[in-house]
Design a protein around this motif. Structure first.
Motif, PDB file in Angstrom:
ATOM      1  N   UNK A   1      66.124 -35.518  -1.231  1.00  0.00           N
ATOM      2  CA  UNK A   1      65.056 -36.295  -1.654  1.00  0.00           C
ATOM      3  C   UNK A   1      63.773 -36.060  -1.816  1.00  0.00           C
ATOM      4  N   UNK A   2      63.361 -35.226  -0.690  1.00  0.00           N
ATOM      5  CA  UNK A   2      61.897 -34.591  -0.973  1.00  0.00           C
ATOM      6  C   UNK A   2      61.860 -33.399  -1.937  1.00  0.00           C
ATOM      7  N   UNK A   3      62.999 -32.560  -2.146  1.00  0.00           N
ATOM      8  CA  UNK A   3      62.981 -31.767  -3.211  1.00  0.00           C
ATOM      9  C   UNK A   3      63.014 -32.402  -4.564  1.00  0.00           C
ATOM     10  N   UNK A   4      63.513 -33.658  -4.606  1.00  0.00           N
ATOM     11  CA  UNK A   4      63.388 -34.274  -5.962  1.00  0.00           C
ATOM     12  C   UNK A   4      61.817 -34.486  -6.344  1.00  0.00           C
ATOM     13  N   UNK A   5      61.093 -34.958  -5.102  1.00  0.00           N
ATOM     14  CA  UNK A   5      59.859 -35.076  -5.519  1.00  0.00           C
ATOM     15  C   UNK A   5      59.142 -33.963  -5.832  1.00  0.00           C
ATOM     16  N   UNK A   6      59.369 -32.806  -5.228  1.00  0.00           N
ATOM     17  CA  UNK A   6      58.826 -31.573  -5.659  1.00  0.00           C
ATOM     18  C   UNK A   6      58.917 -31.439  -7.207  1.00  0.00           C
ATOM     19  N   UNK A   7      60.000 -31.882  -7.822  1.00  0.00           N
ATOM     20  CA  UNK A   7      60.361 -31.398  -9.164  1.00  0.00           C
ATOM     21  C   UNK A   7      59.398 -32.439  -9.925  1.00  0.00           C
ATOM     22  N   UNK A   8      58.822 -33.386  -9.313  1.00  0.00           N
ATOM     23  CA  UNK A   8      58.066 -34.335 -10.240  1.00  0.00           C
ATOM     24  C   UNK A   8      56.633 -34.050  -9.987  1.00  0.00           C
TER      25      UNK A   8
ATOM     26  N   UNK B   1      64.014 -28.727  10.829  1.00  0.00           N
ATOM     27  CA  UNK B   1      64.908 -27.455  10.692  1.00  0.00           C
ATOM     28  C   UNK B   1      64.755 -26.697   9.539  1.00  0.00           C
ATOM     29  N   UNK B   2      64.384 -27.432   8.359  1.00  0.00           N
ATOM     30  CA  UNK B   2      64.526 -26.521   6.957  1.00  0.00           C
ATOM     31  C   UNK B   2      62.999 -25.818   6.864  1.00  0.00           C
ATOM     32  N   UNK B   3      62.267 -25.847   7.795  1.00  0.00           N
ATOM     33  CA  UNK B   3      61.143 -24.689   7.788  1.00  0.00           C
ATOM     34  C   UNK B   3      61.168 -23.720   8.729  1.00  0.00           C
ATOM     35  N   UNK B   4      62.453 -23.672   9.298  1.00  0.00           N
ATOM     36  CA  UNK B   4      62.579 -22.524  10.528  1.00  0.00           C
ATOM     37  C   UNK B   4      62.635 -21.005   9.749  1.00  0.00           C
ATOM     38  N   UNK B   5      63.366 -21.069   8.386  1.00  0.00           N
ATOM     39  CA  UNK B   5      63.402 -19.755   7.520  1.00  0.00           C
ATOM     40  C   UNK B   5      62.020 -19.623   7.053  1.00  0.00           C
ATOM     41  N   UNK B   6      61.361 -20.194   6.213  1.00  0.00           N
ATOM     42  CA  UNK B   6      60.015 -19.714   5.674  1.00  0.00           C
ATOM     43  C   UNK B   6      59.058 -19.462   7.003  1.00  0.00           C
TER      44      UNK B   6
ATOM     45  N   UNK C   1      60.077 -25.703   0.541  1.00  0.00           N
ATOM     46  CA  UNK C   1      59.903 -26.307   1.952  1.00  0.00           C
ATOM     47  C   UNK C   1      58.626 -26.809   2.551  1.00  0.00           C
ATOM     48  N   UNK C   2      57.613 -25.935   2.136  1.00  0.00           N
ATOM     49  CA  UNK C   2      56.190 -26.320   2.568  1.00  0.00           C
ATOM     50  C   UNK C   2      55.934 -27.761   1.860  1.00  0.00           C
ATOM     51  N   UNK C   3      56.109 -27.629   0.712  1.00  0.00           N
ATOM     52  CA  UNK C   3      55.826 -29.051  -0.165  1.00  0.00           C
ATOM     53  C   UNK C   3      56.448 -30.097   0.168  1.00  0.00           C
ATOM     54  N   UNK C   4      57.780 -29.836   0.497  1.00  0.00           N
ATOM     55  CA  UNK C   4      58.724 -31.009   0.994  1.00  0.00           C
ATOM     56  C   UNK C   4      58.288 -31.752   2.276  1.00  0.00           C
ATOM     57  N   UNK C   5      57.736 -30.626   3.289  1.00  0.00           N
ATOM     58  CA  UNK C   5      57.096 -31.180   4.407  1.00  0.00           C
ATOM     59  C   UNK C   5      55.851 -31.889   4.226  1.00  0.00           C
ATOM     60  N   UNK C   6      55.152 -31.602   3.285  1.00  0.00           N
ATOM     61  CA  UNK C   6      53.633 -32.296   2.659  1.00  0.00           C
ATOM     62  C   UNK C   6      54.119 -33.516   2.262  1.00  0.00           C
ATOM     63  N   UNK C   7      55.247 -33.714   1.362  1.00  0.00           N
ATOM     64  CA  UNK C   7      55.583 -34.745   0.851  1.00  0.00           C
ATOM     65  C   UNK C   7      55.969 -35.700   2.048  1.00  0.00           C
ATOM     66  N   UNK C   8      56.739 -35.252   2.994  1.00  0.00           N
ATOM     67  CA  UNK C   8      57.393 -36.195   3.980  1.00  0.00           C
ATOM     68  C   UNK C   8      56.217 -36.924   4.756  1.00  0.00           C
ATOM     69  N   UNK C   9      55.151 -36.079   5.339  1.00  0.00           N
ATOM     70  CA  UNK C   9      54.060 -36.558   5.883  1.00  0.00           C
ATOM     71  C   UNK C   9      53.187 -37.607   4.965  1.00  0.00           C
ATOM     72  N   UNK C  10      53.015 -37.113   3.606  1.00  0.00           N
ATOM     73  CA  UNK C  10      52.009 -37.837   2.899  1.00  0.00           C
ATOM     74  C   UNK C  10      52.696 -39.244   2.625  1.00  0.00           C
ATOM     75  N   UNK C  11      54.199 -39.083   2.399  1.00  0.00           N
ATOM     76  CA  UNK C  11      54.928 -40.549   2.117  1.00  0.00           C
ATOM     77  C   UNK C  11      54.463 -41.635   3.585  1.00  0.00           C
TER      78      UNK C  11
END
Ligand SMILES: CC(C)=CCC/C(C)=C/CC/C(C)=C/COP(=O)(O)OP(=O)(O)O
Length: 279
Positions: free
Chosen positions: A9-16, A82-87, A36-46
């Motif tokens: 869902x977060x990645x779908x928001x990145x696309x927008x 967890x999705x931030x571990x790799x970056x 992933x960074x953007x998805x994190x920002x989106x999650x906390x922004x939401x």
């Protein structure tokens, strides 16, 4: 609150987002890291913008992100991070930058921002935008000092543009990010967000802030023009897209009633192609 969104869902928001084109231009690993960074920002922004959730609940949701980030760096169970571990491992992202983003969102949760003083607005911009820049420039492979300087200016330039674009949306949820000094200087009476937004003198306050945004764009462009090391197409694209929004805002002005300024898709693609050839 409606529960934590999934990474999909977060990645779908990145696309927008208007930054999507910029991020798509990156090589695969860098692109994934930025998503992933953007998805994190989106999650906390939401969480920060959640109008349904009670403030204590939203503060707790941000605290749980902070704990998960800390666990990630401490080698524990990172939970929703967890999705931030790799970056984080691949690009050496810094924990304090994630913390700064969360601290910035917390400023929106504590109370609705209403005509902050200039120093508070600057701190807010540093946390919600320049810290995102500091995470980004590591992914872009920029040298540290130059990357931090670029983040300082480009982050503030983009955030101020965002504030200047969203005056009505923000007022509708009880927020005014225009700084007190400029509003008072323009003679706007600080009564309520709705009354501030409806005052034609808000135009002069907005123009004063736009001047600051321009200074940050110029400083960011001077850094980029020196061709530092790194994948520069992404920040160039962000500066071009948002710089264009600022110009259009200035051309129409901020006297109410305001119409929403958008960048059209064709203009985005055109800017992108030009940058592809010159970056
Ligand atoms: C060095 C460097 C890369 C600095 C930039 C840092 C950066 C990306 C800051 C984000 C600032 C901002 C206004 C985000 C809005 O995103 P949004 O998705 O809400 O935007 P939209 O509403 O225009 O789609």
């Amino acid at each position: 609150m409606s529960g934590a969104p999934s990474l999909e869902e977060l990645k779908a928001k990145v696309a927008g987002s208007s930054f999507y084109v910029a991020l798509r231009a990156l090589p695969p690993q860098e692109r994934e890291a930025m998503f992933a960074v953007y998805a994190f920002c989106r999650a906390v922004d939401d969480i920060a913008d959640d109008q349904q959730g009670a403030r204590p609940e939203r503060a707790a949701a941000l605290a749980s992100w902070r704990e998960d980030i800390d666990a990630l760096y401490a080698g524990g169970d990172p939970g929703q991070a967890a999705f931030l571990a790799d970056p984080v491992a691949r690009f050496g992202l810094v924990r304090e930058d994630f913390h700064a983003v969360i601290d910035g969102m917390a400023m929106d949760v504590e109370r609705d921002m209403r005509w902050p003083d200039a120093a508070t607005l600057d701190l807010y911009c540093d946390r919600v935008a320049s810290a995102v820049g500091r995470l980004s420039v590591r992914v872009f492979g920029m040298e540290e000092e130059t990357g931090i300087a670029l983040s300082r200016h480009l982050g503030r330039a983009l955030q101020l543009t965002n504030i200047l674009r969203d005056i009505d949306e923000d007022a509708a949820i009880g927020r005014v990010y225009l700084p007190e000094e400029h509003l008072v200087g323009a003679g706007v009476a600080l009564i309520s967000p709705a009354e501030v937004a409806a005052d034609p003198r808000v135009d002069a306050a907005a123009r004063a802030l736009a001047k600051e945004a321009h200074a940050h764009y110029r400083a960011a462009e001077a850094i980029l023009a020196a061709r530092p090391r790194g994948l520069l197409i992404a920040p160039r694209m962000m500066a071009a897209v948002y710089g264009r929004i600022l110009e259009r805002l200035e051309a129409t002005g901020w006297r109410p009633p305001r119409t929403r300024v958008r960048v059209n898709k064709a203009a985005l693609v055109w800017t992108f192609m030009k940058l592809r050839l010159t970056s």
